[in-house]
Design a protein around this motif. Structure first.
Motif, PDB file in Angstrom:
ATOM      1  N   ASP A 128      24.086   3.325  40.643  1.00 24.26           N
ATOM      2  CA  ASP A 128      25.377   4.003  40.614  1.00 24.26           C
ATOM      3  C   ASP A 128      25.721   4.445  39.201  1.00 24.26           C
ATOM      4  OD1 ASP A 128      27.739   2.063  39.484  1.00 24.26           O
ATOM      5  OD2 ASP A 128      26.078   0.907  40.336  1.00 24.26           O
ATOM      6  N   ARG A 129      26.487   5.525  39.139  1.00 23.43           N
ATOM      7  CA  ARG A 129      26.793   6.183  37.870  1.00 23.43           C
ATOM      8  C   ARG A 129      27.545   5.268  36.907  1.00 23.43           C
ATOM      9  NH1 ARG A 129      28.208  12.411  36.963  1.00 23.43           N
ATOM     10  NH2 ARG A 129      29.552  12.320  35.128  1.00 23.43           N
ATOM     11  N   LEU A 130      28.499   4.508  37.404  1.00 26.51           N
ATOM     12  CA  LEU A 130      29.273   3.624  36.538  1.00 26.51           C
ATOM     13  C   LEU A 130      28.376   2.590  35.866  1.00 26.51           C
ATOM     14  CD1 LEU A 130      31.956   2.629  35.402  1.00 26.51           C
ATOM     15  CD2 LEU A 130      32.278   1.288  37.507  1.00 26.51           C
ATOM     16  N   THR A 131      27.433   2.029  36.591  1.00 27.55           N
ATOM     17  CA  THR A 131      26.533   1.033  36.002  1.00 27.55           C
ATOM     18  C   THR A 131      25.641   1.664  34.940  1.00 27.55           C
ATOM     19  OG1 THR A 131      26.536  -0.340  37.988  1.00 27.55           O
ATOM     20  CG2 THR A 131      24.673  -0.606  36.496  1.00 27.55           C
ATOM     21  N   GLU A 132      25.141   2.861  35.203  1.00 26.32           N
ATOM     22  CA  GLU A 132      24.330   3.553  34.196  1.00 26.32           C
ATOM     23  C   GLU A 132      25.148   3.823  32.935  1.00 26.32           C
ATOM     24  OE1 GLU A 132      21.183   4.623  33.638  1.00 26.32           O
ATOM     25  OE2 GLU A 132      20.542   3.436  35.343  1.00 26.32           O
ATOM     26  N   HIS A 133      26.373   4.271  33.110  1.00 25.24           N
ATOM     27  CA  HIS A 133      27.238   4.512  31.959  1.00 25.24           C
ATOM     28  C   HIS A 133      27.510   3.212  31.203  1.00 25.24           C
ATOM     29  CE1 HIS A 133      29.110   8.474  33.715  1.00 25.24           C
ATOM     30  NE2 HIS A 133      27.821   8.577  33.441  1.00 25.24           N
ATOM     31  N   ALA A 134      27.733   2.140  31.932  1.00 25.15           N
ATOM     32  CA  ALA A 134      27.988   0.844  31.297  1.00 25.15           C
ATOM     33  C   ALA A 134      26.763   0.366  30.523  1.00 25.15           C
ATOM     34  CB  ALA A 134      28.385  -0.187  32.356  1.00 25.15           C
ATOM     35  N   ALA A 135      25.581   0.601  31.074  1.00 23.54           N
ATOM     36  CA  ALA A 135      24.351   0.200  30.385  1.00 23.54           C
ATOM     37  C   ALA A 135      24.174   0.983  29.092  1.00 23.54           C
ATOM     38  CB  ALA A 135      23.153   0.409  31.309  1.00 23.54           C
ATOM     39  N   LEU A 136      24.444   2.295  29.131  1.00 22.61           N
ATOM     40  CA  LEU A 136      24.318   3.109  27.919  1.00 22.61           C
ATOM     41  C   LEU A 136      25.333   2.670  26.875  1.00 22.61           C
ATOM     42  CD1 LEU A 136      22.910   5.465  26.516  1.00 22.61           C
ATOM     43  CD2 LEU A 136      24.607   6.995  27.544  1.00 22.61           C
ATOM     44  N   LEU A 137      26.544   2.390  27.317  1.00 31.14           N
ATOM     45  CA  LEU A 137      27.588   1.912  26.405  1.00 31.14           C
ATOM     46  C   LEU A 137      27.143   0.615  25.732  1.00 31.14           C
ATOM     47  CD1 LEU A 137      30.450   3.286  26.158  1.00 31.14           C
ATOM     48  CD2 LEU A 137      31.327   1.267  27.330  1.00 31.14           C
ATOM     49  N   THR A 138      26.575  -0.304  26.507  1.00 25.81           N
ATOM     50  CA  THR A 138      26.121  -1.587  25.976  1.00 25.81           C
ATOM     51  C   THR A 138      24.993  -1.385  24.972  1.00 25.81           C
ATOM     52  OG1 THR A 138      26.715  -2.661  28.065  1.00 25.81           O
ATOM     53  CG2 THR A 138      25.224  -3.857  26.618  1.00 25.81           C
ATOM     54  N   LEU A 139      24.059  -0.508  25.277  1.00 27.58           N
ATOM     55  CA  LEU A 139      22.954  -0.225  24.361  1.00 27.58           C
ATOM     56  C   LEU A 139      23.456   0.304  23.025  1.00 27.58           C
ATOM     57  CD1 LEU A 139      20.375   1.488  26.747  1.00 27.58           C
ATOM     58  CD2 LEU A 139      19.906  -0.523  25.324  1.00 27.58           C
ATOM     59  N   LEU A 140      24.398   1.236  23.076  1.00 24.91           N
ATOM     60  CA  LEU A 140      24.835   1.921  21.861  1.00 24.91           C
ATOM     61  C   LEU A 140      25.814   1.094  21.042  1.00 24.91           C
ATOM     62  CD1 LEU A 140      25.228   5.490  23.362  1.00 24.91           C
ATOM     63  CD2 LEU A 140      23.432   4.696  21.819  1.00 24.91           C
ATOM     64  N   ARG A 141      26.624   0.293  21.698  1.00 24.94           N
ATOM     65  CA  ARG A 141      27.621  -0.480  20.957  1.00 24.94           C
ATOM     66  C   ARG A 141      27.009  -1.646  20.211  1.00 24.94           C
ATOM     67  NH1 ARG A 141      33.837  -0.733  22.814  1.00 24.94           N
ATOM     68  NH2 ARG A 141      34.265   1.255  21.832  1.00 24.94           N
ATOM     69  N   GLY A 142      25.927  -2.209  20.709  1.00 27.81           N
ATOM     70  CA  GLY A 142      25.365  -3.372  20.045  1.00 27.81           C
ATOM     71  C   GLY A 142      24.085  -3.105  19.297  1.00 27.81           C
ATOM     72  N   ARG A 143      23.635  -1.867  19.265  1.00 26.56           N
ATOM     73  CA  ARG A 143      22.308  -1.564  18.751  1.00 26.56           C
ATOM     74  C   ARG A 143      22.357  -1.086  17.312  1.00 26.56           C
ATOM     75  NH1 ARG A 143      18.031  -0.110  23.068  1.00 26.56           N
ATOM     76  NH2 ARG A 143      16.154   0.077  21.839  1.00 26.56           N
ATOM     77  N   ARG A 144      21.335  -1.424  16.557  1.00 28.12           N
ATOM     78  CA  ARG A 144      21.259  -0.981  15.167  1.00 28.12           C
ATOM     79  C   ARG A 144      20.418   0.278  15.009  1.00 28.12           C
ATOM     80  NH1 ARG A 144      20.981  -6.695  14.723  1.00 28.12           N
ATOM     81  NH2 ARG A 144      22.771  -7.542  13.606  1.00 28.12           N
ATOM     82  N   ARG A 145      19.696   0.655  16.025  1.00 31.02           N
ATOM     83  CA  ARG A 145      18.882   1.867  15.948  1.00 31.02           C
ATOM     84  C   ARG A 145      19.766   3.104  16.044  1.00 31.02           C
ATOM     85  NH1 ARG A 145      13.993   2.773  19.545  1.00 31.02           N
ATOM     86  NH2 ARG A 145      15.233   1.916  21.234  1.00 31.02           N
ATOM     87  N   GLN A 146      19.243   4.226  15.538  1.00 34.10           N
ATOM     88  CA  GLN A 146      19.988   5.471  15.600  1.00 34.10           C
ATOM     89  C   GLN A 146      20.219   5.881  17.052  1.00 34.10           C
ATOM     90  OE1 GLN A 146      17.944   8.476  13.367  1.00 34.10           O
ATOM     91  NE2 GLN A 146      18.274   7.474  11.403  1.00 34.10           N
ATOM     92  N   TRP A 147      21.381   6.483  17.271  1.00 31.94           N
ATOM     93  CA  TRP A 147      21.726   6.902  18.623  1.00 31.94           C
ATOM     94  C   TRP A 147      20.718   7.913  19.171  1.00 31.94           C
ATOM     95  CZ3 TRP A 147      27.645   7.597  19.656  1.00 31.94           C
ATOM     96  CH2 TRP A 147      28.281   6.357  19.486  1.00 31.94           C
ATOM     97  N   GLY A 151      14.651   7.668  32.062  1.00 36.17           N
ATOM     98  CA  GLY A 151      15.441   8.126  33.199  1.00 36.17           C
ATOM     99  C   GLY A 151      16.506   7.151  33.643  1.00 36.17           C
ATOM    100  N   SER A 152      16.702   6.071  32.866  1.00 34.98           N
ATOM    101  CA  SER A 152      17.715   5.081  33.233  1.00 34.98           C
ATOM    102  C   SER A 152      18.075   4.239  32.023  1.00 34.98           C
ATOM    103  CB  SER A 152      17.207   4.175  34.357  1.00 34.98           C
ATOM    104  OG  SER A 152      18.057   3.051  34.532  1.00 34.98           O
ATOM    105  N   ALA A 153      19.373   4.223  31.687  1.00 33.23           N
ATOM    106  CA  ALA A 153      19.834   3.351  30.605  1.00 33.23           C
ATOM    107  C   ALA A 153      19.713   1.892  31.006  1.00 33.23           C
ATOM    108  CB  ALA A 153      21.278   3.693  30.254  1.00 33.23           C
ATOM    109  N   LEU A 154      19.924   1.607  32.273  1.00 29.70           N
ATOM    110  CA  LEU A 154      19.844   0.222  32.738  1.00 29.70           C
ATOM    111  C   LEU A 154      18.426  -0.319  32.602  1.00 29.70           C
ATOM    112  CD1 LEU A 154      21.307  -2.185  33.978  1.00 29.70           C
ATOM    113  CD2 LEU A 154      20.757  -1.264  36.242  1.00 29.70           C
ATOM    114  N   ARG A 155      17.430   0.477  32.932  1.00 30.11           N
ATOM    115  CA  ARG A 155      16.045   0.021  32.799  1.00 30.11           C
ATOM    116  C   ARG A 155      15.689  -0.230  31.345  1.00 30.11           C
ATOM    117  NH1 ARG A 155      14.729   3.804  37.013  1.00 30.11           N
ATOM    118  NH2 ARG A 155      13.764   5.241  35.536  1.00 30.11           N
ATOM    119  N   VAL A 156      16.194   0.608  30.449  1.00 33.77           N
ATOM    120  CA  VAL A 156      15.961   0.383  29.017  1.00 33.77           C
ATOM    121  C   VAL A 156      16.617  -0.923  28.591  1.00 33.77           C
ATOM    122  CG1 VAL A 156      16.433   1.245  26.686  1.00 33.77           C
ATOM    123  CG2 VAL A 156      15.723   2.836  28.475  1.00 33.77           C
ATOM    124  N   LEU A 157      17.830  -1.155  29.052  1.00 36.98           N
ATOM    125  CA  LEU A 157      18.552  -2.374  28.694  1.00 36.98           C
ATOM    126  C   LEU A 157      17.842  -3.611  29.232  1.00 36.98           C
ATOM    127  CD1 LEU A 157      21.176  -3.438  27.353  1.00 36.98           C
ATOM    128  CD2 LEU A 157      22.253  -3.266  29.603  1.00 36.98           C
TER     129      LEU A 157
END
Length: 291
Positions: free
Chosen positions: A2-21, A32-38
């Motif tokens: 679902d879209r909300l979970t994917e958005h939440a996963a991307l938000l989590t990746l970017l807010r806590g990550r030290r790598r460049q966006w 193809g999925s922020a959740l899979r990356v997370l």
């Protein structure tokens, strides 16, 4: 997923990550999925990504969902580079933002819009010229894109509104902020009736870097860019200098602008035909001038 979970996963990746966006965006787009990356990214470089969440990733995702729903309740929506409604032209931009926050409504017509940009410290003639260009575009049904800064940007937005046209603001702060402060009422009007975009967290203040980054989104969101003024110490704004070709048209302030691998002559209706650089394909976008 679902879209909300994917958005939440991307938000989590970017807010806590030290790598460049940009690197995160590349990885998410390739996967193809922020959740899979997370889920896959559980090694040491995660740092304190899940710090403060007793339930680990699950708790972090729940908190991100709550944040997104809170923003949505305040009229701030998000679109990510994995969503079908992410602006297609922006996907071709180097270091394209992994997400855009917006207030208002995105429209397919925006893709044919023209950005009107220039200096914050424009002369009276420069402001008149910006208003003339934006008004002419609005009368022809073109969306006017600008940055809601002082000077040329404000003149362009207001001129488009006076003509009953559509105008999009791409700002260099978060959507909870306004810069300059005196443009807060105009920003609110555009958010209600048109569209305000930001690539920054909603609470982000203005910085020198944020405005440079914002300029790249302006150029990528619009089909072409019209430089309303070339005055004083001003230089064309872009977060990606490789997109500008240093070619001037005799007798004009127009420049050739590189967009999606080709040169676009963004010129006044009265300007002569340009000569494109050797080996570079090109086309001309005529922007309205004095009538």
């Amino acid at each position: 997923m679902d879209r909300l979970t994917e958005h939440a996963a991307l938000l989590t990746l970017l807010r806590g990550r030290r790598r460049q966006w940009g690197l995160v965006a590349d990885e998410v787009e390739e996967t193809g999925s922020a959740l899979r990356v997370l889920e896959a990214d559980t090694n040491a470089d995660q740092g304190d990504l899940f710090a403060g969440f007793p339930d680990g990733m699950s708790g972090a995702l729940d908190a991100a969902r709550e944040t997104l729903l809170g923003w949505d309740a305040q009229g701030i929506h998000i679109v990510t580079l994995l969503d079908a409604d992410y602006p297609a032209q922006l996907l071709t931009v180097h270091q394209r933002p992994p997400f855009l926050f917006f207030r208002g409504s995105m429209s397919p017509d925006d893709a044919a819009g023209v950005a009107v940009v220039g200096t914050r410290a424009a002369s009276a003639e420069g402001l008149r010229r910006a208003e003339e260009i934006a008004a002419g575009l609005a009368r022809r049904g073109r969306v006017v894109v600008s940055g809601l800064a002082g000077g040329v940007d404000t003149a362009a937005h207001r001129a488009a509104l006076r003509e009953g046209g559509c105008t999009v603001a791409v700002i260099g702060t978060g959507l909870f902020k306004s810069y300059p402060k005196e443009n807060a009422p105009l920003q609110e009007k555009l958010a209600r009736e048109h569209l305000v975009l930001s690539q920054f967290w909603p609470e982000s203040p203005p910085t020198k870097t944020s405005f440079l980054m914002r300029n790249g989104v302006i150029s990528g969101y619009a089909a072409a860019t019209r430089f309303a003024t070339v005055e004083g110490r001003w230089r064309p704004r872009s977060a990606s200098p490789r997109r500008l070709l240093p070619v001037r048209v005799p007798g004009s302030a127009g420049l050739l602008y590189q967009l999606h691998g080709m040169a676009i002559g963004v010129l006044d209706e009265r300007d002569p035909e340009p000569t494109f650089p050797e080996g570079v394909g090109g086309a001309v976008v005529r922007c309205p001038g004095a009538e």
